[in-house]
Design a protein around this motif. Structure first.
Motif, short mmCIF file in Angstrom:
data_model
loop_
_atom_site.label_atom_id
_atom_site.label_comp_id
_atom_site.label_asym_id
_atom_site.label_seq_id
_atom_site.Cartn_x
_atom_site.Cartn_y
_atom_site.Cartn_z
N ASP A 269 0.83 -1.21 0.00
CA ASP A 269 0.00 0.00 0.00
C ASP A 269 0.86 1.25 0.00
OD1 ASP A 269 -2.29 -1.49 -0.03
OD2 ASP A 269 -2.66 -1.37 2.13
N LYS A 270 1.95 1.21 0.80
CA LYS A 270 2.85 2.37 0.85
C LYS A 270 3.54 2.58 -0.50
CE LYS A 270 3.81 2.16 5.81
NZ LYS A 270 4.85 1.93 6.85
N LYS A 271 3.97 1.46 -1.13
CA LYS A 271 4.61 1.58 -2.45
C LYS A 271 3.63 2.16 -3.47
CE LYS A 271 7.95 -2.18 -1.84
NZ LYS A 271 8.37 -3.54 -2.31
N ILE A 272 2.42 1.64 -3.44
CA ILE A 272 1.40 2.14 -4.37
C ILE A 272 1.14 3.62 -4.13
CG2 ILE A 272 -1.05 1.97 -4.98
CD1 ILE A 272 -0.83 -1.06 -4.43
N GLU A 273 1.07 4.00 -2.86
CA GLU A 273 0.83 5.41 -2.53
C GLU A 273 1.99 6.28 -2.99
OE1 GLU A 273 -1.44 8.50 -1.23
OE2 GLU A 273 -2.00 6.37 -1.32
N HIS A 274 3.23 5.74 -2.82
CA HIS A 274 4.41 6.48 -3.26
C HIS A 274 4.41 6.66 -4.78
CE1 HIS A 274 8.51 7.95 -3.37
NE2 HIS A 274 8.83 6.99 -4.24
N LEU A 275 4.10 5.56 -5.50
CA LEU A 275 4.03 5.64 -6.96
C LEU A 275 2.94 6.61 -7.41
CD1 LEU A 275 4.45 1.87 -7.92
CD2 LEU A 275 6.09 3.71 -8.33
N LYS A 276 1.82 6.56 -6.71
CA LYS A 276 0.73 7.46 -7.05
C LYS A 276 1.15 8.92 -6.85
CE LYS A 276 -4.07 8.49 -5.80
NZ LYS A 276 -5.19 8.15 -4.89
N THR A 277 1.83 9.17 -5.72
CA THR A 277 2.31 10.53 -5.45
C THR A 277 3.33 10.97 -6.50
OG1 THR A 277 1.98 10.16 -3.08
CG2 THR A 277 3.37 12.01 -3.71
N SER A 278 4.25 10.03 -6.85
CA SER A 278 5.28 10.36 -7.85
C SER A 278 4.64 10.66 -9.20
CB SER A 278 6.26 9.19 -7.99
OG SER A 278 6.92 8.95 -6.76
N MET A 279 3.64 9.83 -9.58
CA MET A 279 2.97 10.05 -10.86
C MET A 279 2.22 11.38 -10.87
SD MET A 279 1.53 6.21 -11.64
CE MET A 279 0.70 6.72 -13.14
N GLU A 280 1.59 11.69 -9.75
CA GLU A 280 0.88 12.97 -9.67
C GLU A 280 1.86 14.14 -9.76
OE1 GLU A 280 -1.26 12.73 -6.04
OE2 GLU A 280 -2.91 11.52 -6.88
N LYS A 281 3.03 13.98 -9.08
CA LYS A 281 4.05 15.04 -9.13
C LYS A 281 4.61 15.17 -10.54
CE LYS A 281 8.26 16.58 -6.79
NZ LYS A 281 9.02 16.84 -8.02
N LEU A 282 4.87 14.00 -11.18
CA LEU A 282 5.39 14.02 -12.54
C LEU A 282 4.40 14.67 -13.49
CD1 LEU A 282 7.58 13.16 -14.54
CD2 LEU A 282 6.42 10.95 -14.75
N ALA A 283 3.12 14.30 -13.33
CA ALA A 283 2.09 14.90 -14.18
C ALA A 283 2.02 16.41 -13.95
CB ALA A 283 0.75 14.25 -13.89
N LYS A 284 2.15 16.80 -12.68
CA LYS A 284 2.11 18.22 -12.36
C LYS A 284 3.31 18.95 -12.96
CE LYS A 284 1.63 21.31 -8.39
NZ LYS A 284 1.54 21.39 -6.91
N ASP A 285 4.51 18.30 -12.82
CA ASP A 285 5.72 18.91 -13.39
C ASP A 285 5.63 18.99 -14.91
OD1 ASP A 285 6.68 19.11 -10.85
OD2 ASP A 285 7.95 17.31 -10.96
#
Length: 273
Positions: free
Chosen positions: A196-212
């Motif tokens: 769950d933590k890995k998925i949450e981290h990937l989700k956060t990274s993807m959201e940050k990447l999309a934002k960037d």
């Protein structure tokens, strides 16, 4: 019940116990008759309270006996409420006992009536019920003791020890399995939490990447629009300068044409002379 010794079966299941001599049968008969008498006595008060309802079912003889018993019960209650005439009280008590014995005799002579009344008469649980239940248990216990030989008793004790030992082993096994299960559940929960933590981290990274990426795209668009604007302004400046140059050249051309015409006129005048 496979594997249970026959002697133990007889002890554990009262239905396996059967009288094997006349004396035992007599003892059991006394117990069973006493239980029936106790149950009938328990019903009598309830029946007397609704005698009209049960009169047809009881018949005239039992109804008359119950009326007499009711009369004597009321009389003894009055005597107990105002003590004084001990001789009369003892006489009434004796008559009441005789009345009860006679009533019980009539009921015992008609077992079908007794069993029918058990289902017709509703009686709330009273201390008498507790006593009757305890008496029945005592009857079964006595029967067990009467019909269990010393060898069967030893066999029963050994069997109970074996059962206790097996229960103890089973309890230990269950405890061990329970511990393993809890450990497995904990491991599973930890793995699930980690995923769950890995998925949450990937989700956060993807959201940050999309934002960037969105910010970069917006920056590129902004710079492109700025460059386009600058190019348009530069082009407009060049066009303005070219237009001015063209106008200047046109003016020069017109001046030259005019000058040329003037020179032609001068030449013509010179030739004309």
């Amino acid at each position: 019940k496979a594997g249970i010794p026959l002697g133990v079966m007889k002890v554990l299941d009262p239905r396996q116990l059967k009288p094997d001599n006349i004396e035992t049968e007599r003892i059991l008969t006394v117990f069973d008759e006493t239980i029936v008498k106790l149950e009938i006595t328990r019903l009598i008060l309830r029946i007397i309270g609704s005698l009209e309802r049960f009169a047809r079912m009881l018949g005239p003889e039992i109804t008359s006996s119950l009326l007499e018993h009711q009369k004597l019960s009321m009389e003894i209650q009055e005597l107990l409420a105002s003590p004084g005439d001990e001789e009369r009280r003892r006489a009434v008590e004796q008559r009441l006992k005789c009345s009860l014995r006679n009533t019980l005799r009539l009921f015992l002579a008609n077992p079908l009536l007794y069993h029918g009344l058990k289902y017709e008469v509703w009686v709330r649980e009273t201390p008498a019920d507790v006593f009757i239940k305890a008496f029945k248990e005592f009857r079964d216990f006595t029967l067990e003791r009467l019909l269990t030989s010393p060898d069967e008793e030893k066999e029963k004790i050994q069997f109970m020890k074996d059962i206790s030992l097996q229960v103890e082993k089973n309890t230990e096994t269950i405890s061990a399995l329970q511990a393993e299960l809890e450990a497995a559940i904990q491991t599973r929960d930890e793995e699930v939490n980690s995923k769950d933590k890995k998925i949450e981290h990937l989700k956060t990274s993807m959201e940050k990447l999309a934002k960037d990426c969105k910010a970069d795209i917006q920056q590129i668009i902004k710079e492109g629009e700025k460059q386009q604007k600058e190019d348009e302004e530069a082009s407009q400046d060049r066009c303005a300068r070219l237009e001015q140059d063209v106008l200047h050249l046109i003016a020069q051309f017109k001046a030259l044409v005019l000058e040329h015409r003037v020179l032609e006129l001068v030449l013509r005048k010179v030739k004309g002379r």
